[in-house]
Design an enzyme around this catalytic site. Sequence first.
Site, PDB file in Angstrom:
ATOM      1  N   ARG A 197      64.182  56.106  70.365  1.00  0.00           N
ATOM      2  CA  ARG A 197      64.188  57.121  69.299  1.00  0.00           C
ATOM      3  C   ARG A 197      63.963  58.498  69.918  1.00  0.00           C
ATOM      4  O   ARG A 197      64.627  59.476  69.571  1.00  0.00           O
ATOM      5  CB  ARG A 197      63.082  56.833  68.267  1.00  0.00           C
ATOM      6  N   LYS A 214      60.327  69.746  54.334  1.00  0.00           N
ATOM      7  CA  LYS A 214      61.327  69.174  53.421  1.00  0.00           C
ATOM      8  C   LYS A 214      60.708  68.083  52.552  1.00  0.00           C
ATOM      9  O   LYS A 214      59.881  67.303  53.031  1.00  0.00           O
ATOM     10  CB  LYS A 214      62.465  68.578  54.237  1.00  0.00           C
ATOM     11  N   GLU A 273      64.609  69.752  47.871  1.00  0.00           N
ATOM     12  CA  GLU A 273      65.796  68.892  47.921  1.00  0.00           C
ATOM     13  C   GLU A 273      65.845  67.908  46.760  1.00  0.00           C
ATOM     14  O   GLU A 273      65.276  66.824  46.825  1.00  0.00           O
ATOM     15  CB  GLU A 273      65.834  68.107  49.247  1.00  0.00           C
ATOM     16  N   LYS A 298      68.113  72.606  48.881  1.00  0.00           N
ATOM     17  CA  LYS A 298      69.002  71.624  49.537  1.00  0.00           C
ATOM     18  C   LYS A 298      69.567  70.681  48.486  1.00  0.00           C
ATOM     19  O   LYS A 298      68.993  69.617  48.212  1.00  0.00           O
ATOM     20  CB  LYS A 298      68.216  70.860  50.606  1.00  0.00           C
TER      21      LYS A 298
HETATM   22  P1  13P Z   1      72.478  63.498  54.967  1.00  0.00           P
HETATM   23  O1  13P Z   1      73.207  64.765  55.350  1.00  0.00           O
HETATM   24  O2  13P Z   1      72.801  62.342  55.860  1.00  0.00           O
HETATM   25  O3  13P Z   1      72.602  63.197  53.503  1.00  0.00           O
HETATM   26  O4  13P Z   1      70.947  63.752  55.252  1.00  0.00           O
HETATM   27  C1  13P Z   1      70.398  64.943  54.855  1.00  0.00           C
HETATM   28  C2  13P Z   1      68.998  64.726  54.479  1.00  0.00           C
HETATM   29  O5  13P Z   1      68.105  65.303  55.052  1.00  0.00           O
HETATM   30  C3  13P Z   1      68.712  63.809  53.353  1.00  0.00           C
HETATM   31  O6  13P Z   1      67.385  63.965  52.964  1.00  0.00           O
END
Ligand code: 13P
Length: 342
Positions: A46, A136, A178, A220
């Site tokens: 990882r 996030k 998000e 987002k």
């Molecule tokens: P994806 O662009 O693969 O959807 O991932 C973005 C992300 O941070 C989802 O929380």
Amino acid sequence: MNIDELKTTARAIVAAQKGILAADESGPTIKKRLDAIKVEASEENRRRYREILFTSAGIEQYIGGVILYDETLRQSASDGTPFAELLTRRGIMPGIKVDKGVSALALHPGEKITEGLDGLRERLLEYKQLGAKFAKWRAVIEIDEHDIPSPYAIRANAHALARYAALCQEAGIVPIVEPEVLMDGSHTIERCAAVTSSVLKFVFAELDAHGVALEGILLKPNMVIAGIKCAQQATVQQVADATMHCLTSSVPAAVPGIVFLSGGQSAEDATDHLNAMNMQVAHPWQVSFSYGRALQSPVLAAWKGQEDNVALAQETFFRRCQLNGLARDGKYTRAMEGDSVA
Ligand code: 13P
């Protein structure tokens, strides 16, 4: 709250041509990605994979921020430099996923709520000391053929997002807000538009109620797109038009940047959609990307866990970043796919 500092950070992340690499896959999710290329998901693998991404030459021109997972924020490159420091030295802001994933929303079968508010104030302080400049939190909204999402699930998720955002700003960390309306399912683009619009309205009402300064966040969202199993798939132009229409009517101009998730779109589609949106008339926010899979899938496919493939994997990553950087200016075309690195 030092709003000037938050504003400066948010704007730097979405400066001209720049967007975000989402490299914050949780343990189970990164295992899925590594399993797909038959690489054991050990801690060292990882770490090695993230190091390949973060040390790719030239990416700082197109990547303003990288979202890390708790484990990754505590890891270092092979030469001992902590990842957060390595990124910062390159002019890339380190960020951190702070939600603890989703669980079932009580009394609402089929719906989800994001966990992670307990102890978040203390965790944010530690993350700040470790170098994180932004954070996030992902809320997940599903669509089915019937009554999902319910207004209550939307409201509960919007409330949690706002509580998280307020705690981040209190700590001097820019929150990425998000609310992801999933593209799983067979719903039409019109249904996605209606749900996304409702979700964004709830989210901004809660952000306002919690006193969050919109100048110091990044949004987002998902793009407005037909469900993956919908027989009627929209064109690139239709996705761009529907998404911009939805955002223009729901997102205040004070928000400095919109950084889309890719959500399961192919790398090419995600870039093409972003490009089409940036070809439209001027909008009040920066319109950019915060892609996980759409930036990383081609890199994983090139790397396959082999040291001999590292150079190719890094060139592939640079090229994907560059194409999205071009899409930020509406200067990408599909014909550029397959071209060698400029
Ligand atoms: P994806 O662009 O693969 O959807 O991932 C973005 C992300 O941070 C989802 O929380």
